[in-house]
Scaffold this motif. Structure first.
Motif, mmCIF file in Angstrom:
data_model
loop_
_atom_site.group_PDB
_atom_site.id
_atom_site.type_symbol
_atom_site.label_atom_id
_atom_site.label_comp_id
_atom_site.label_asym_id
_atom_site.label_seq_id
_atom_site.Cartn_x
_atom_site.Cartn_y
_atom_site.Cartn_z
ATOM 1 N N LEU A 82 0.831 -1.197 0.000
ATOM 2 C CA LEU A 82 0.000 0.000 0.000
ATOM 3 C C LEU A 82 0.872 1.257 0.000
ATOM 4 O O LEU A 82 0.544 2.265 -0.610
ATOM 5 C CB LEU A 82 -0.924 -0.011 1.227
ATOM 6 N N GLU A 91 1.887 2.438 -3.312
ATOM 7 C CA GLU A 91 0.796 3.124 -3.981
ATOM 8 C C GLU A 91 0.594 4.531 -3.415
ATOM 9 O O GLU A 91 0.330 5.475 -4.146
ATOM 10 C CB GLU A 91 -0.461 2.281 -3.757
ATOM 11 N N TYR A 92 0.729 4.691 -2.105
ATOM 12 C CA TYR A 92 0.376 5.946 -1.443
ATOM 13 C C TYR A 92 1.532 6.925 -1.303
ATOM 14 O O TYR A 92 1.317 8.081 -0.983
ATOM 15 C CB TYR A 92 -0.119 5.653 -0.016
ATOM 16 N N ASP A 126 3.715 8.791 -2.898
ATOM 17 C CA ASP A 126 3.774 10.121 -3.511
ATOM 18 C C ASP A 126 2.696 11.036 -2.952
ATOM 19 O O ASP A 126 2.955 12.191 -2.628
ATOM 20 C CB ASP A 126 3.603 10.014 -5.030
ATOM 21 N N GLU A 127 1.492 10.507 -2.850
ATOM 22 C CA GLU A 127 0.386 11.335 -2.353
ATOM 23 C C GLU A 127 0.665 11.781 -0.918
ATOM 24 O O GLU A 127 0.454 12.935 -0.574
ATOM 25 C CB GLU A 127 -0.943 10.568 -2.391
ATOM 26 N N LEU A 128 1.132 10.851 -0.089
ATOM 27 C CA LEU A 128 1.370 11.209 1.306
ATOM 28 C C LEU A 128 2.525 12.194 1.417
ATOM 29 O O LEU A 128 2.488 13.123 2.235
ATOM 30 C CB LEU A 128 1.630 9.957 2.155
ATOM 31 N N ALA A 129 3.542 12.022 0.563
ATOM 32 C CA ALA A 129 4.647 12.979 0.570
ATOM 33 C C ALA A 129 4.132 14.352 0.144
ATOM 34 O O ALA A 129 4.465 15.373 0.744
ATOM 35 C CB ALA A 129 5.763 12.507 -0.357
ATOM 36 N N ALA A 130 3.293 14.365 -0.911
ATOM 37 C CA ALA A 130 2.776 15.642 -1.404
ATOM 38 C C ALA A 130 1.880 16.308 -0.357
ATOM 39 O O ALA A 130 1.791 17.523 -0.301
ATOM 40 C CB ALA A 130 1.999 15.429 -2.695
ATOM 41 N N LEU A 131 1.228 15.503 0.473
ATOM 42 C CA LEU A 131 0.347 16.062 1.501
ATOM 43 C C LEU A 131 1.110 16.345 2.794
ATOM 44 O O LEU A 131 0.506 16.678 3.810
ATOM 45 C CB LEU A 131 -0.824 15.116 1.777
ATOM 46 N N ASP A 132 2.459 16.177 2.737
ATOM 47 C CA ASP A 132 3.299 16.524 3.890
ATOM 48 C C ASP A 132 2.965 15.727 5.144
ATOM 49 O O ASP A 132 2.977 16.264 6.243
ATOM 50 C CB ASP A 132 3.117 18.016 4.242
ATOM 51 N N VAL A 133 2.646 14.466 4.973
ATOM 52 C CA VAL A 133 2.273 13.644 6.125
ATOM 53 C C VAL A 133 3.539 13.136 6.806
ATOM 54 O O VAL A 133 4.424 12.593 6.151
ATOM 55 C CB VAL A 133 1.403 12.455 5.678
ATOM 56 N N GLY A 162 1.923 9.821 11.081
ATOM 57 C CA GLY A 162 0.706 9.924 10.282
ATOM 58 C C GLY A 162 0.688 8.909 9.156
ATOM 59 O O GLY A 162 -0.353 8.324 8.854
ATOM 60 N N THR A 191 -2.099 6.114 8.761
ATOM 61 C CA THR A 191 -2.915 6.106 7.545
ATOM 62 C C THR A 191 -2.860 4.743 6.854
ATOM 63 O O THR A 191 -3.887 4.197 6.440
ATOM 64 C CB THR A 191 -2.395 7.177 6.559
#
Ligand SMILES: Nc1ncnc2c1ncn2[C@@H]1O[C@H](COP(=O)(O)OP(=O)(O)O)[C@@H](O)[C@H]1O
Ligand SMILES: [Mg+2]
Lengths: 230, 223
Positions: A122, A125-126, A128-135, A139, A143
């Motif tokens: 997972l 898959e996630y 890039d998105e989590l990096a872009a959302l600064d998580v 977190g 998540t």
């Protein structure tokens, strides 16, 4: 419980001895799965998300520990808890608590290893998105565990299967004491060795039915949850 | 708002971005165009801080919050509303903001749906809403309508215009010249990791200065 009545009769007549055995089996195995989940899920997720020297070795060991022989795990816990052992003063040997500890040791590697795999997939898959959302790191782990929760049910079920099926560890640390530490698997072993095959078979059938029921419940819950969360 | 200075990105021996120097200034959308493999995605990811540079620098006003919508956005395994909620800062009036954002991207009433069950176009709009939930000063969009039909493309472009009109700096990549003409304030033509031309849209389309730009616009295959 006597040897000349069949297990079916005991079920139908609501034999309190039998219910105590079934209840203890479930209590021990489910408690062990709960403890193992509390340790194994975060541990597996942590290994999935971190890179450190020796990580590969830990994954190999974890995978290997999935096949740890129950008797060996039982022996290790026995040595820890025995009167002369380091934790002997706790007085836990030959109690249900000792059985829960032993099964936790057996189940934790399974849950940790399967969680590691699930969360890592997972994560790919996630990420890039989590990096872009600064998580942040915490977190991310939270998540991924939350979003993998339906797949993680499978890991818990595998762990429960292992706990419910094993006899070696709880026999060694529990001692198969009547009305205290006797479970379905230890009774089956005992009745078989005493030659009471019908009772052993009856208990075996009950055990399998319970395992199937718990799997069916978990499956239904997983399906319903997935339909809701996508 | 963002300045690339000789930014170079390489993977092994392959140079993906080759000494790129360019500035994205406040104002109407900047559109990156160029054939597949030109380095558009890498440039946006670098501007977002997701790619390590081998040399050069990218500077960004530290106060300017950035957000990106990837070409293939990944929705969390949660409801549409929860996907937006995830990106919101703590302590906002969440329910209201989620409603606003869903409305903005034309997904009012979709909040309770599992995000991953939405259609491609709906997911793209939800990804836009999620990026906007971060209240960015700069919004990067990587081929925001690459696999969408004309109606969905129009919906996305309308949202982009609305967002840009609110003062958000939009930087988007596309290999669709029509889209570039419809949206761009200025155009950056990339080819093989280099900036070939950077000009205001009117100028770029009326009198391109480079041979590659002419050929690209004539529909020739740049290889
Ligand atoms: N991590 C990577 N490793 C190796 N090559 C890459 C990597 N990322 C991108 N590339 C290559 O860099 C080039 C530019 O890619 P990209 O930025 O995705 O271009 P575009 O978005 O314009 O199509 C392509 O040739 C691609 O194969
Ligand atoms: Mg691309």
């Amino acid at each position: 419980m006597t040897g000349d009545t069949s297990a079916l009769q005991l079920v139908l007549t609501g034999d309190p001895g039998l219910y105590a055995i079934v209840w203890l089996s479930l209590l021990v195995s489910l408690s062990a799965v709960a403890c193992a989940a509390v340790i194994g899920v975060p541990l597996g997720a942590l290994i999935a998300l971190t890179r450190f020297p020796g990580r590969e070795a830990i994954i190999v060991v974890l995978n290997a520990l999935m096949g740890l022989p129950p008797v060996v795990a039982g022996l290790a816990i026995y040595l820890l808890l025995s009167r002369s052992g380091p934790l002997g003063s706790w007085g836990l040997l030959f109690t249900p608590a000792a059985m829960i500890i032993a099964q936790t040791v057996l189940v934790t590697p399974i849950i940790a290893a399967l969680t590691r795999q699930t969360v890592e997939d997972l994560w790919l898959e996630y990420r890039d998105e989590l990096a872009a959302l600064d998580v942040g790191p915490i977190g991310r782990i939270a998540t991924l565990i939350w979003d993998a929760r339906f797949s993680l049910v499978t890991a818990l079920l595998a762990g429960f299967g292992r706990a419910a099926a094993e006899v070696g560890a709880i026999m060694v640390v529990g001692g198969n004491i009547n009305n205290f530490t006797r479970t379905m698997t230890t009774s089956i072993a005992l009745e078989t060795s005493k030659g009471d095959l019908p009772l052993a078979i009856g208990l075996g059938i009950i055990l399998i039915m319970i395992i199937v029921m718990i799997n069916a419940l978990a499956w239904t819950a997983r399906r319903a949850g997935e339909r809701y969360a996508g | 708002m963002i300045i690339f200075t000789d930014a170079t990105v390489a993977a092994g021996k392959v140079t993906i971005l080759d000494q790129v120097s360019v500035a994205f200034a406040a104002g109407p959308p900047t559109v990156l165009i160029g054939p597949n493999g030109a380095g558009k995605t890498t440039m946006l990811r670098a501007a977002m801080g997701l790619v390590k540079l081998n040399s050069g620098a990218i500077s960004c006003l530290s106060s300017a919050r950035r957000a990106i919508v990837f070409q293939r956005p990944v929705m969390l395994r949660r409801s549409a509303a929860a996907n937006i909620d995830y990106a919101l800062a703590r302590g906002e009036a969440r329910t209201q903001r989620i409603e606003e954002l869903l409305n903005l991207v034309g997904l009012a009433g979709f909040g309770d749906r599992p995000a991953r069950r939405l259609s491609g176009g709906e997911q793209q709009r939800l990804a836009l809403a999620r990026a906007l939930a971060r209240d960015p000063a700069i919004l990067f969009l990587d081929e925001p309508s690459a696999s969408l039909d004309p109606a969905s493309t129009k919906a996305i472009e309308d949202i982009i215009r609305a967002v840009s009109a609110r003062g958000v700096k939009v930087v988007l990549s596309t290999h669709d010249l029509g889209q570039a003409k419809r949206l761009a304030g200025d155009v950056v033509l990339l080819h093989r990791g280099r900036v070939i031309e950077h000009a205001p849209a009117s100028e770029f389309f009326a009198e391109p200065k480079t041979d590659q730009a002419l050929r690209f616009m004539a529909g020739e295959l740049l290889v």
